[in-house]
Design an enzyme around this catalytic site. Structure first.
Site, PDB file in Angstrom:
ATOM      1  N   SER A  38     -41.464  -2.411  15.918  1.00 36.29           N
ATOM      2  CA  SER A  38     -42.582  -2.338  14.357  1.00 36.29           C
ATOM      3  C   SER A  38     -40.910  -2.676  13.413  1.00 36.29           C
ATOM      4  O   SER A  38     -40.610  -1.812  13.773  1.00 36.29           O
ATOM      5  CB  SER A  38     -43.514  -1.457  14.024  1.00 36.29           C
TER       6      SER A  38
ATOM      7  N   GLU B  76     -38.444  -0.140   8.406  1.00 35.58           N
ATOM      8  CA  GLU B  76     -38.100   0.761   9.813  1.00 35.58           C
ATOM      9  C   GLU B  76     -36.970   1.019  10.777  1.00 35.58           C
ATOM     10  O   GLU B  76     -36.535   2.059  10.404  1.00 35.58           O
ATOM     11  CB  GLU B  76     -39.609   0.764  10.468  1.00 35.58           C
TER      12      GLU B  76
ATOM     13  N   ARG C 252     -42.753   8.290  11.374  1.00 32.10           N
ATOM     14  CA  ARG C 252     -41.914   8.577  12.008  1.00 32.10           C
ATOM     15  C   ARG C 252     -40.114   8.481  10.612  1.00 32.10           C
ATOM     16  O   ARG C 252     -39.474   8.249  10.447  1.00 32.10           O
ATOM     17  CB  ARG C 252     -41.807   6.943  11.055  1.00 32.10           C
TER      18      ARG C 252
HETATM   19  N1  EPU Z   1     -53.510  -6.241  12.933  1.00 33.72           N
HETATM   20  C1  EPU Z   1     -53.448  -7.445  13.180  1.00 33.72           C
HETATM   21  N2  EPU Z   1     -52.800  -8.571  13.125  1.00 33.72           N
HETATM   22  C2  EPU Z   1     -51.173  -8.294  13.092  1.00 33.72           C
HETATM   23  C3  EPU Z   1     -50.620  -7.269  13.855  1.00 33.72           C
HETATM   24  C4  EPU Z   1     -51.624  -5.967  13.813  1.00 33.72           C
HETATM   25  O1  EPU Z   1     -54.720  -7.501  11.990  1.00 33.72           O
HETATM   26  O2  EPU Z   1     -50.877  -9.217  13.191  1.00 33.72           O
HETATM   27  C5  EPU Z   1     -54.150  -4.938  13.128  1.00 33.72           C
HETATM   28  C6  EPU Z   1     -54.361  -5.140  14.573  1.00 33.72           C
HETATM   29  O3  EPU Z   1     -55.887  -5.206  14.743  1.00 33.72           O
HETATM   30  C7  EPU Z   1     -54.811  -2.799  13.918  1.00 33.72           C
HETATM   31  C8  EPU Z   1     -53.983  -2.698  12.598  1.00 33.72           C
HETATM   32  O4  EPU Z   1     -53.560  -4.041  11.854  1.00 33.72           O
HETATM   33  O5  EPU Z   1     -56.676  -2.719  12.995  1.00 33.72           O
HETATM   34  C9  EPU Z   1     -52.989  -2.292  13.442  1.00 33.72           C
HETATM   35  O6  EPU Z   1     -52.353  -2.507  14.798  1.00 33.72           O
HETATM   36  P1  EPU Z   1     -51.821  -1.574  15.846  1.00 33.72           P
HETATM   37  O7  EPU Z   1     -52.399  -1.422  16.904  1.00 33.72           O
HETATM   38  O8  EPU Z   1     -51.039  -3.079  17.214  1.00 33.72           O
HETATM   39  O9  EPU Z   1     -50.600  -1.042  15.402  1.00 33.72           O
HETATM   40  P2  EPU Z   1     -49.486  -0.971  14.211  1.00 33.72           P
HETATM   41  O10 EPU Z   1     -50.393  -0.637  13.311  1.00 33.72           O
HETATM   42  O11 EPU Z   1     -48.892  -2.564  14.346  1.00 33.72           O
HETATM   43  C10 EPU Z   1     -47.933   1.322  14.829  1.00 33.72           C
HETATM   44  C11 EPU Z   1     -46.512   1.641  15.239  1.00 33.72           C
HETATM   45  C12 EPU Z   1     -46.588   1.440  16.255  1.00 33.72           C
HETATM   46  C13 EPU Z   1     -47.752   2.107  18.148  1.00 33.72           C
HETATM   47  C14 EPU Z   1     -49.208   1.123  17.472  1.00 33.72           C
HETATM   48  C15 EPU Z   1     -49.576   1.571  18.588  1.00 33.72           C
HETATM   49  C16 EPU Z   1     -46.233   1.465  12.783  1.00 33.72           C
HETATM   50  C17 EPU Z   1     -44.736   1.433  12.274  1.00 33.72           C
HETATM   51  N3  EPU Z   1     -45.958   1.072  14.455  1.00 33.72           N
HETATM   52  O12 EPU Z   1     -48.652  -0.549  14.914  1.00 33.72           O
HETATM   53  O13 EPU Z   1     -44.706   1.684  16.787  1.00 33.72           O
HETATM   54  O14 EPU Z   1     -47.185   1.401  18.756  1.00 33.72           O
HETATM   55  O15 EPU Z   1     -49.121   1.813  16.462  1.00 33.72           O
HETATM   56  O16 EPU Z   1     -49.864   3.127  17.595  1.00 33.72           O
HETATM   57  O17 EPU Z   1     -46.181   2.966  12.593  1.00 33.72           O
HETATM   58  C18 EPU Z   1     -42.868   0.839  16.832  1.00 33.72           C
HETATM   59  O18 EPU Z   1     -43.242   1.828  15.694  1.00 33.72           O
HETATM   60  O19 EPU Z   1     -41.462   0.295  16.623  1.00 33.72           O
HETATM   61  C19 EPU Z   1     -44.410   1.048  16.827  1.00 33.72           C
HETATM   62  C20 EPU Z   1     -44.191  -0.152  17.848  1.00 33.72           C
END
Ligand code: EPU
Length: 345
Positions: free
Chosen positions: A245, A341, A174
């Protein structure tokens, strides 16, 4: 909207331009002055006007990663440079030049229609092509940096167009040289290099689940699956205002990760640089009990705790108030600092 003409005469800034449709958080905002950029050759003249009037300025693309105040002071350049063309193609790769104002998701769809797979994991990310490299957008194990050849931009420091190689862009999680040097570059064209050799990347948990019985699905199938996952997990900004995010996933030293893991055995994390670990901020915020909570007009999305939402009528102050509350709680409970972010303008 009736923008001042960009003909050879000195360009004019248009006063009081509404931005409600130009920010996905649905904030009621307007620009003190705005100017639409449809071609790189308009930039020099309008920057002269801005410099002469000593106005603060910024570029606004799709407005999917910004938090806007009620009135955005100074000049807002509305990036609308469109167009995409295949520049060259050989047995190794296809090179495509794309205008900074092109919608990112439409570009991803276009690559697949033209049988140029590679970007399918990045489907449905809101925003423009020009904004995408600034924060090196990424999803499901792929980052835009993997596919960039070079970037064309106007450098306001030297008042000249520059070409930055992928290396010069200094991409990281990012992050990029553009983000490190705010208010300096205006990205006009992004030139992508899509290798002919393609491989499905479905190792990320959410995608792996979809393809449990098929480890080598087509790019089109991955595209459809990514769209489905994102639609289920992330709120549609046309319905509930949001900027994806809201916090970055924090990267912590390995020792801190080990200590946290002892206290929270189900902590979700990913490998990172040697000696570091990336933590899932969404999981942490969820553990702190914020998911689905409301604070006045704003809140934490019910299906993904990493996303803050505007239920209607919220302001930048409301969003930042909630963000602070989350940051304070997470610091207290986990000893981790969450970095916002989106850009706060
Ligand atoms: N999780 C929870 N509760 C929640 C949300 C997430 O337990 O309310 C857990 C999920 O179950 C999972 C982990 O946290 O095990 C990560 O969640 P997720 O896979 O949804 O991805 P993220 O880390 O929350 C990142 C990016 C997203 C991208 C996804 C998929 C960042 C800041 N965000 O989200 O990017 O779509 O991975 O690769 O790196 C964005 O930047 O706007 C964005 C949406």
């Amino acid at each position: 909207m009736n923008f001042a003409s960009n003909a050879s005469a000195t360009p004019k800034l248009t006063p009081n331009v509404g931005l409600a449709n130009r920010n996905t958080f649905g904030l009621d905002a307007s620009a003190e002055f705005a100017h639409e950029i449809t071609s790189p050759d308009q930039i020099g003249a309008i920057m002269e006007v801005i410099t002469e009037q000593k106005l603060p300025w910024r570029v606004l693309g799709g407005g999917s990663n910004v938090i806007l105040p009620k009135v955005l002071p100074g000049a807002t350049l509305l990036m609308n440079i469109t167009g995409q063309e295949i520049v060259s193609s050989d047995e190794h790769a296809t090179v495509i030049a794309v205008g900074g104002g092109v919608n990112w998701h439409e570009f991803v769809s276009w690559t697949l229609e033209h049988n140029l797979p590679g970007l399918e994991n990045l489907a449905l990310i809101p925003g423009t092509v020009g904004a995408a490299p600034i924060q090196n957008i990424g999803a499901y194990g792929v980052e835009i940096a993997d596919y960039i050849d070079h970037i064309e931009a106007f450098d306001t420091k030297t008042q000249a167009f520059v070409t930055l190689s992928k290396e010069a862009c200094q991409f990281a999680y990012r992050d990029s040289y553009f983000k490190q040097n705010p208010h300096r570059f205006i990205v006009t064209r992004v030139v992508f290099k899509i290798p002919k050799q393609w491989q499905a990347r479905v190792h990320y948990a959410d995608l792996a689940k979809q393809f449990a019985a098929n480890s080598n699905p087509s790019a089109e199938k991955i595209f459809v699956a990514v769209c489905k996952i994102r639609t289920n997990k992330l709120p549609d900004p046309k319905i509930i205002g949001n900027a994806g995010s809201f916090f970055q996933n924090p990267i912590v030293p390995h020792e801190q990760y080990e200590t946290l893991l002892q206290k929270h055995p189900t902590l979700v994390s990913y490998p990172d640089a040697p000696g570091k670990r990336k933590l899932a901020a969404g999981w942490i915020i969820d553990q702190c009990g914020f998911k689905g909570q409301r604070m006045g007009a704003v809140g934490v999305y019910e299906n993904q705790a990493l996303v803050l939402v505007n239920h209607g009528g919220g302001t930048a102050g409301d969003i930042l108030g909630l963000a602070k509350c989350i940051q304070d709680t997470v610091r207290k409970e986990f000893g981790v600092s969450l970095v916002i972010e989106p850009n706060i303008l």
